[in-house]
Design a protein around this motif. Sequence first.
Motif, PDB file in Angstrom:
ATOM      1  N   SER A 109     -12.664   7.311   1.223  1.00 35.50           N
ATOM      2  CA  SER A 109     -12.204   7.607  -0.111  1.00 35.50           C
ATOM      3  C   SER A 109     -11.867   7.332  -1.217  1.00 35.50           C
ATOM      4  O   SER A 109     -11.494   5.609  -0.744  1.00 35.50           O
ATOM      5  N   GLU A 110     -12.174   7.825  -1.679  1.00 39.24           N
ATOM      6  CA  GLU A 110     -11.732   7.507  -3.198  1.00 39.24           C
ATOM      7  C   GLU A 110     -10.358   7.126  -3.191  1.00 39.24           C
ATOM      8  O   GLU A 110      -9.608   5.864  -4.638  1.00 39.24           O
ATOM      9  N   VAL A 111      -9.265   7.775  -2.711  1.00 39.99           N
ATOM     10  CA  VAL A 111      -7.753   8.418  -3.169  1.00 39.99           C
ATOM     11  C   VAL A 111      -7.128   8.219  -1.971  1.00 39.99           C
ATOM     12  O   VAL A 111      -7.460   8.841  -0.805  1.00 39.99           O
ATOM     13  N   ILE A 112      -5.752   8.411  -2.146  1.00 37.41           N
ATOM     14  CA  ILE A 112      -4.795   8.836  -0.834  1.00 37.41           C
ATOM     15  C   ILE A 112      -4.273   9.757  -1.785  1.00 37.41           C
ATOM     16  O   ILE A 112      -2.903   9.721  -2.394  1.00 37.41           O
ATOM     17  N   VAL A 113      -3.433  10.693  -0.590  1.00 39.32           N
ATOM     18  CA  VAL A 113      -2.170  11.209  -0.680  1.00 39.32           C
ATOM     19  C   VAL A 113      -0.401  10.849   0.356  1.00 39.32           C
ATOM     20  O   VAL A 113      -1.017  10.824   1.294  1.00 39.32           O
ATOM     21  N   ASP A 114       0.030  10.209   0.165  1.00 44.39           N
ATOM     22  CA  ASP A 114       1.173  10.207   1.023  1.00 44.39           C
ATOM     23  C   ASP A 114       2.475   9.010   0.260  1.00 44.39           C
ATOM     24  O   ASP A 114       2.634   9.435  -1.084  1.00 44.39           O
ATOM     25  N   ILE A 115       3.307   9.150   0.920  1.00 42.86           N
ATOM     26  CA  ILE A 115       4.917   8.631   0.533  1.00 42.86           C
ATOM     27  C   ILE A 115       4.604   7.267   0.558  1.00 42.86           C
ATOM     28  O   ILE A 115       4.461   7.086   1.238  1.00 42.86           O
ATOM     29  N   VAL A 116       5.816   7.176  -0.409  1.00 44.26           N
ATOM     30  CA  VAL A 116       6.050   6.461  -1.206  1.00 44.26           C
ATOM     31  C   VAL A 116       7.038   5.826  -1.410  1.00 44.26           C
ATOM     32  O   VAL A 116       7.751   6.751  -1.827  1.00 44.26           O
ATOM     33  N   GLU A 117       7.690   4.817  -0.694  1.00 41.52           N
ATOM     34  CA  GLU A 117       9.736   4.747  -1.345  1.00 41.52           C
ATOM     35  C   GLU A 117       9.111   3.004  -2.262  1.00 41.52           C
ATOM     36  O   GLU A 117       9.993   2.949  -3.254  1.00 41.52           O
ATOM     37  N   THR A 118       8.761   1.657  -1.898  1.00 47.14           N
ATOM     38  CA  THR A 118       9.138   1.004  -2.406  1.00 47.14           C
ATOM     39  C   THR A 118       7.729   0.446  -3.111  1.00 47.14           C
ATOM     40  O   THR A 118       8.199  -0.151  -4.047  1.00 47.14           O
ATOM     41  N   GLY A 119       6.464   1.416  -2.398  1.00 50.32           N
ATOM     42  CA  GLY A 119       4.819   0.759  -3.363  1.00 50.32           C
ATOM     43  C   GLY A 119       4.397  -0.897  -2.565  1.00 50.32           C
ATOM     44  O   GLY A 119       3.354  -1.358  -3.047  1.00 50.32           O
ATOM     45  N   SER A 120       5.404  -1.740  -2.186  1.00 48.84           N
ATOM     46  CA  SER A 120       4.863  -2.701  -1.491  1.00 48.84           C
ATOM     47  C   SER A 120       3.677  -2.748  -0.729  1.00 48.84           C
ATOM     48  O   SER A 120       2.765  -3.570  -0.693  1.00 48.84           O
ATOM     49  N   THR A 121       3.469  -1.772   0.176  1.00 49.88           N
ATOM     50  CA  THR A 121       1.958  -1.929   0.467  1.00 49.88           C
ATOM     51  C   THR A 121       1.146  -1.617  -0.246  1.00 49.88           C
ATOM     52  O   THR A 121      -0.010  -2.321   0.838  1.00 49.88           O
ATOM     53  N   LEU A 122       1.608  -0.740  -0.361  1.00 52.66           N
ATOM     54  CA  LEU A 122       0.015  -0.712  -1.830  1.00 52.66           C
ATOM     55  C   LEU A 122      -0.247  -1.725  -2.625  1.00 52.66           C
ATOM     56  O   LEU A 122      -1.475  -1.948  -2.538  1.00 52.66           O
ATOM     57  N   LYS A 123       1.018  -2.682  -3.265  1.00 52.53           N
ATOM     58  CA  LYS A 123       0.107  -3.992  -3.761  1.00 52.53           C
ATOM     59  C   LYS A 123      -0.087  -4.810  -2.961  1.00 52.53           C
ATOM     60  O   LYS A 123      -0.953  -4.653  -3.053  1.00 52.53           O
ATOM     61  N   GLU A 124      -0.054  -4.713  -1.656  1.00 55.00           N
ATOM     62  CA  GLU A 124      -0.801  -5.502  -0.578  1.00 55.00           C
ATOM     63  C   GLU A 124      -2.433  -5.447  -0.023  1.00 55.00           C
ATOM     64  O   GLU A 124      -2.182  -6.625  -0.247  1.00 55.00           O
ATOM     65  N   ASN A 125      -2.465  -4.475  -0.558  1.00 54.38           N
ATOM     66  CA  ASN A 125      -3.246  -3.821  -0.715  1.00 54.38           C
ATOM     67  C   ASN A 125      -4.997  -3.195  -1.729  1.00 54.38           C
ATOM     68  O   ASN A 125      -5.632  -3.079  -1.557  1.00 54.38           O
ATOM     69  N   GLY A 126      -3.869  -3.956  -2.871  1.00 54.53           N
ATOM     70  CA  GLY A 126      -5.275  -3.690  -3.943  1.00 54.53           C
ATOM     71  C   GLY A 126      -4.847  -2.201  -4.516  1.00 54.53           C
ATOM     72  O   GLY A 126      -5.365  -1.927  -5.007  1.00 54.53           O
ATOM     73  N   LEU A 127      -3.572  -1.395  -4.379  1.00 54.97           N
ATOM     74  CA  LEU A 127      -4.135  -0.180  -4.356  1.00 54.97           C
ATOM     75  C   LEU A 127      -2.698  -0.190  -5.080  1.00 54.97           C
ATOM     76  O   LEU A 127      -1.273  -0.166  -5.545  1.00 54.97           O
ATOM     77  N   GLN A 128      -2.253   0.975  -5.711  1.00 55.72           N
ATOM     78  CA  GLN A 128      -1.028   1.552  -6.978  1.00 55.72           C
ATOM     79  C   GLN A 128      -1.248   3.354  -7.054  1.00 55.72           C
ATOM     80  O   GLN A 128      -2.479   4.422  -6.538  1.00 55.72           O
ATOM     81  N   VAL A 129       0.187   3.359  -7.332  1.00 57.25           N
ATOM     82  CA  VAL A 129      -0.028   4.810  -7.195  1.00 57.25           C
ATOM     83  C   VAL A 129      -0.412   5.640  -8.556  1.00 57.25           C
ATOM     84  O   VAL A 129      -0.262   4.808 -10.160  1.00 57.25           O
TER      85      VAL A 129
END
Length: 265
Positions: A205-225
């Motif tokens: 997929s190009e994007v995801i829709v998911d719950i974000v608390e701290t955003g640390s998992t996103l950052k570690e994988n090169g993703l962002q809100v």
Amino acid sequence: MRNVWSVSEHCTGTNGTGFLWERHMTGEENDAAPVPGLTDIWEEQKGMINERYLTFALAKGRLANKTLELFEHMGITCEEMKDKKTRKLIFVNQERKLRFFLAKGPDVPTYVEYGAADIGVAGSDTILEENRNVYEVLDLGFGKCRMCVCGPESARELLQHHERIRVASKYPNIAKDYFYNKKHQTVDIIKLNGSVELGPLVGLSEVIVDIVETGSTLKENGLQVLEEVRPLSARMIVNPVSMQMDRERIREIVVGLRREMAANN
């Protein structure tokens, strides 16, 4: 169908449906003389309601623990639930005629809709996704996080230009409502049950829709809100029939929780 229910209007009997129900059951509608025998029936039904246990379905984990903490501050306890070794599934407070059980978050609205539980506590993400016929009566103010559209920076332009893209999510109904009804963007929604962050990384997929608390998992994988869908928190929901039959007891609990929350803020 999730209904946001105002306790001040409905639990006090000032709403049309609730008020007419009370007047009819007491034989006072239009100042008419009570129907013979109706008072006895009403007293019998009140007795049955008073003897009836209110049942709570609580989402396992942090939401249940925080809810029980709030109840304890109100003087509502359930000692059985403190035994970490117990294998019991249903816990009882006999003095207050309350029952509690723990369930997976997505199952809580189901138990409440079908009357297996009178009251439930779950995250608003679960309540929105399940879309059950329940009344939402209270934002409990904890378990706060956000539902967001996330992805690599390169996907931002696709969102801005309303391109047709693929969206991976554990919450397909929330994702569909956001893109189709709020953004008016045509997308292909792919339901995943595991780590949705993998979607953009492996080209699913190009994007995801998911719950974000701290955003640390996103950052570690090169993703962002990229966009915020809505804020989330723990909510209390009630079965519609229970709201009518036990509205005074339910109102007492909701008002007590509001007072406790206000005192802690």
